[in-house]
Design an enzyme around this catalytic site. Sequence first.
Site, PDB file in Angstrom:
ATOM      1  N   ARG A 293       0.838  -1.209   0.000  1.00  0.00           N
ATOM      2  CA  ARG A 293       0.000   0.000   0.000  1.00  0.00           C
ATOM      3  C   ARG A 293       0.865   1.247   0.000  1.00  0.00           C
ATOM      4  O   ARG A 293       0.565   2.218  -0.686  1.00  0.00           O
ATOM      5  CB  ARG A 293      -0.955  -0.038   1.193  1.00  0.00           C
ATOM      6  CG  ARG A 293      -2.012  -1.097   0.982  1.00  0.00           C
ATOM      7  CD  ARG A 293      -3.074  -1.155   2.052  1.00  0.00           C
ATOM      8  NE  ARG A 293      -4.182  -1.956   1.518  1.00  0.00           N
ATOM      9  CZ  ARG A 293      -5.258  -2.322   2.190  1.00  0.00           C
ATOM     10  NH1 ARG A 293      -5.408  -1.954   3.451  1.00  0.00           N
ATOM     11  NH2 ARG A 293      -6.205  -3.031   1.607  1.00  0.00           N
ATOM     12  N   TYR A 433      -6.539   0.446  -7.167  1.00  0.00           N
ATOM     13  CA  TYR A 433      -6.031  -0.901  -6.858  1.00  0.00           C
ATOM     14  C   TYR A 433      -5.314  -0.948  -5.509  1.00  0.00           C
ATOM     15  O   TYR A 433      -5.125   0.055  -4.868  1.00  0.00           O
ATOM     16  CB  TYR A 433      -5.247  -1.521  -8.001  1.00  0.00           C
ATOM     17  CG  TYR A 433      -3.980  -0.879  -8.524  1.00  0.00           C
ATOM     18  CD1 TYR A 433      -3.289   0.107  -7.861  1.00  0.00           C
ATOM     19  CD2 TYR A 433      -3.458  -1.340  -9.738  1.00  0.00           C
ATOM     20  CE1 TYR A 433      -2.125   0.622  -8.385  1.00  0.00           C
ATOM     21  CE2 TYR A 433      -2.292  -0.823 -10.268  1.00  0.00           C
ATOM     22  CZ  TYR A 433      -1.628   0.157  -9.583  1.00  0.00           C
ATOM     23  OH  TYR A 433      -0.475   0.665 -10.104  1.00  0.00           O
ATOM     24  N   GLU A 434      -4.990  -2.170  -5.115  1.00  0.00           N
ATOM     25  CA  GLU A 434      -4.377  -2.420  -3.793  1.00  0.00           C
ATOM     26  C   GLU A 434      -5.307  -1.937  -2.674  1.00  0.00           C
ATOM     27  O   GLU A 434      -4.880  -1.449  -1.635  1.00  0.00           O
ATOM     28  CB  GLU A 434      -3.011  -1.729  -3.715  1.00  0.00           C
ATOM     29  CG  GLU A 434      -2.072  -2.257  -2.661  1.00  0.00           C
ATOM     30  CD  GLU A 434      -1.788  -3.739  -2.786  1.00  0.00           C
ATOM     31  OE1 GLU A 434      -1.702  -4.253  -3.921  1.00  0.00           O
ATOM     32  OE2 GLU A 434      -1.702  -4.400  -1.736  1.00  0.00           O
ATOM     33  N   GLY A 435      -6.623  -2.117  -2.881  1.00  0.00           N
ATOM     34  CA  GLY A 435      -7.639  -1.606  -1.945  1.00  0.00           C
ATOM     35  C   GLY A 435      -8.007  -0.194  -2.321  1.00  0.00           C
ATOM     36  O   GLY A 435      -7.166   0.699  -2.253  1.00  0.00           O
ATOM     37  N   GLN A 440      -9.306   2.056   2.089  1.00  0.00           N
ATOM     38  CA  GLN A 440      -8.227   2.578   2.944  1.00  0.00           C
ATOM     39  C   GLN A 440      -8.794   3.435   4.069  1.00  0.00           C
ATOM     40  O   GLN A 440      -8.358   3.366   5.217  1.00  0.00           O
ATOM     41  CB  GLN A 440      -7.248   3.446   2.130  1.00  0.00           C
ATOM     42  CG  GLN A 440      -6.607   2.777   0.937  1.00  0.00           C
ATOM     43  CD  GLN A 440      -5.787   1.562   1.286  1.00  0.00           C
ATOM     44  OE1 GLN A 440      -5.120   1.524   2.317  1.00  0.00           O
ATOM     45  NE2 GLN A 440      -5.855   0.542   0.444  1.00  0.00           N
TER      46      GLN A 440
END
Lengths: 578, 578
Positions: A293, A433-435, A440
């Site tokens: 992240r 992306y990546e959450g 977040q």
Amino acid sequence: MNPYQAPLGEMRFLLEHVFNAEATWQGLASLEGMVDMDTALAILEEAAKLNRDLVHPINRPGDEEGVGFSEGKVTTPKGYKDAYDAFVEGGWIGLCGDPEYGGMGMPKMLGVLVDEMGYSACNAFNLYGSLTAGAALAINAHGAEALKAKYLPKLYSGEWAGAMDMTEPQAGSDLRHIRTRAEPQEDGSYLVSGSKIFITGGDQDLTENVIHLVLAKISGSNSLSLFLVPKIAVDDNGNLAEPNGVSVGSIEHKMGLKGSATCVMNFDGARGWLIGRENKGLACMFTMMNYERLAIGIQGLGSAQAAVQMASEYAKERLQGNAAGSSNAADPILVHGDVRRMLLTIKTLTDAGRALAVHTGKQLDLAKFAEDEIQVAKASRYVGLLTPVAKAFLTDRGLDITIMAQQVFGGHGYIRETGIEQLVRDTRIAQIYEGTNGIQAIDFLGRKVTGDNLATLKEFVAEHIEVLSDACDKANALKAGFAAFTEVAAWINDNKLTRPALINAVAVDMLDAFGYLLYGYYHLLMRNTAIAAGSELAPAKEAYCDFYFAKLLPKAEALLSAAKAGDELLMSLPEAYF
Amino acid sequence: MNPYQAPLGEMRFLLEHVFNAEATWQGLASLEGMVDMDTALAILEEAAKLNRDLVHPINRPGDEEGVGFSEGKVTTPKGYKDAYDAFVEGGWIGLCGDPEYGGMGMPKMLGVLVDEMGYSACNAFNLYGSLTAGAALAINAHGAEALKAKYLPKLYSGEWAGAMDMTEPQAGSDLRHIRTRAEPQEDGSYLVSGSKIFITGGDQDLTENVIHLVLAKISGSNSLSLFLVPKIAVDDNGNLAEPNGVSVGSIEHKMGLKGSATCVMNFDGARGWLIGRENKGLACMFTMMNYERLAIGIQGLGSAQAAVQMASEYAKERLQGNAAGSSNAADPILVHGDVRRMLLTIKTLTDAGRALAVHTGKQLDLAKFAEDEIQVAKASRYVGLLTPVAKAFLTDRGLDITIMAQQVFGGHGYIRETGIEQLVRDTRIAQIYEGTNGIQAIDFLGRKVTGDNLATLKEFVAEHIEVLSDACDKANALKAGFAAFTEVAAWINDNKLTRPALINAVAVDMLDAFGYLLYGYYHLLMRNTAIAAGSELAPAKEAYCDFYFAKLLPKAEALLSAAKAGDELLMSLPEAYF
């Protein structure tokens, strides 16, 4: 346009003065003797040269050409392979990797700066190495010794690449719905079958093998486990053997990142090995998530820095209009207040963003390398608090910054050859992306801020904000701002059980408010540090700090107002109103 | 995705209840008997059908294919010609055109809604007609009778297209640097020579002729004049004759709007005719600018509405995660507070934006059609005040909205086939062309707000805000907000002479603050009107109004804070700090 130039002066200032890198490293047994400021600066200079001379030149052509896909094979744009070979030859993928398996063991607070340069030079290209480093991290943290010995050296060297295979069509933010299955075999391996989408670097023509980390459910279980699945099987001597039932179904056509292969991956009884424990795949993913992240946050930062540089250069060269009282035929557009407003906005957001990245990197280093358990625990709490902010705020502001930089170019900013519009398109994905940044924010507010009833938040504010001098207006403004933030957070915490939709509804406003306040802290810190160090940067840092507090910090208050409005305004409405 | 559906209910509500269209039209002699609500609704329904069935289907394929250019010829994407033929057959280009020359003479407050639909359905396609209508407007306002008779009917019918040729490489925001020259000829015509860039619809394969309005300098003069220059000469009978020395040098490759031809135009002794008076070209351009700027604002609105519709639909279909307490396997993402926050943000900004567009259109109609001179003068002042806000705020929020809608789609939003990323790319240009939004803000603050020492601003606030009920919290919040705005504007007005960079430095903050306040006014107006009319929309309008005031209106205060910081923070810094 001039070639990309890494902001080495800024980077050095942050390491040397603002975050006391050398003292930090000397205090950590694993780093002492391995890295000092001279080493760090030499590494930064080398990375700057590589990214300027080899990586940045492939950025525009790679966007035009894009990734190819034919007969099951992915091809990267012209020049990617040469740049990749030079990149891995320098050992850059293993920069922060475990020395026991061939990594260089460098601290993350240095690694984030190298990563920023990579994303500034070429978003799409840098992702290949970033995913590999991420996969190596997960294997190192949770893999069995045999897997580590077999795979890590080849990943750190870049000989093989890594990929993370999580998303499926019906399982994006909500991974419970993953359908990929793993059948246990008598030899302890598993046969993995299923389909994954949106797999960055799922395949390419840069490396002989791709090591997939695949989230799947072991037959009979509804929980997730993590598996290492190589594209090509590896024999006991570490040599490539037969294909392993891993194939690319198609590649996506995207808004940007056109040099990065986003693949649909099919696993047809592909042989894999468990990483970590059965049914604990999510826990394994979470270990690496703080790193990944942050890395994606740095994609936003790198794009921002590239945009700042391009807009600044253009504003000094482009002649239109006049300064008040000027008798020139035309002046550079830098004379116009509105152009200055845009340039200072993007510059001050980028500089504070870099401070956030290094600060988060420092906490990751302390959490990893410190020997004192209390120090490790505190650094881990700070990593938890700062990481979702770094991911979301760096990428949200990253997009804002590239768009504002594009505006400085006027009509020329909309033309592809200028290059600034590519930065907008490339960096847009980092908010997703990546959450997603919404995820977040929920992590930030739900787990990190209210999860321990504000304990970490208060600890962070006490250590960073409350110690600021009472004689300073800006310090007092920050104290008041963080106090207001804490008050709203306390109200949310008090109501979270009776109003279960509250956190989800106000999380983004709260993360953004915290982000703007935190950037105020970094600007004041940079200003104070520069003055105390007698740095030649001090007058500029004072000017940036003044600008940020007057022009951008007021946003925090508006965001807190919005958060205070709560959830009922949104949750009580019937579907038809949407 | 479902096909595009025009928001006819919203449009009708605005015309019928909020802005009293019928009463307005009945009070204007030129419109009375020509248009009533039934006619207006029939026109809107017809436009909705056309844009849904014929225009929207070419939107995605046109983006993939793009405009072609080969051997000097521009080709539009497949399907454009058929859609264009259907479009002009309906007389849509002449909708608000002068009936004396074949236009339909419809009011602009209706025209803006038709234009919104066109941009929602396909940004790139709608521009061709919009530029033609704009060119016709300028010819009608300033052209000699012979030019009007010769060209207007063919432009209104769409048989020929129009283009605006202003920008040159060294002359963008600063038109003084135009180098295109016009040589007077004995027959009263001029030979025009020079090169223009960024010419939207400079050429295409939809019409037999393109009528260029070219800004150039008459030999010997340094002032600008406006010329009508046809691509193909037109003989005295109105038939096409020989080519006129107008050619396309190349087309631009852009971030978006790929179905719209953006041309480099070369004029090699092309024969043209003066529009308006010599050396008064800028004045002629300004006449049409209020219309054109509003039209580009509506590009932002149209993109926003399309994005709202797509995101809303996706949020109701996509299953991920659960509502609090739900026992479903998964719920639509609409159950999540953060998704609702995004949807309500983009919906409330879009609805208020439509109100701004119709309100501005109404003032344009009053300025054009009213017989009472005092009423005309007041409407003209309001047009002046509102137009830069409509252009800049509708397009800035338009981009924000498309980006937030894209976020609702998660990873799927980054994939081209979903279509939402195209809206982001297509609408980005609207913040730049037809005068950048920075230029709009300087016009707003420098000419419209402080140009008459706040007289128009105060008049507008007195008529719209100060009359709101004192018993209403929201009305009081608006009164306080506009009072704060007026106070900062007065401070700027008091200091503008001694601080010549002040207006340029704070203009964007001031325009944005005004925009957020104005949107608050429209939401309160829509809410109050719906309740008073006993409309079934009333509960929804109340909910949107509550949301807007709690979550978005606080931004105005932060922007006023930023503006109050003034110009010194920016202007005192040396070049090296940028």
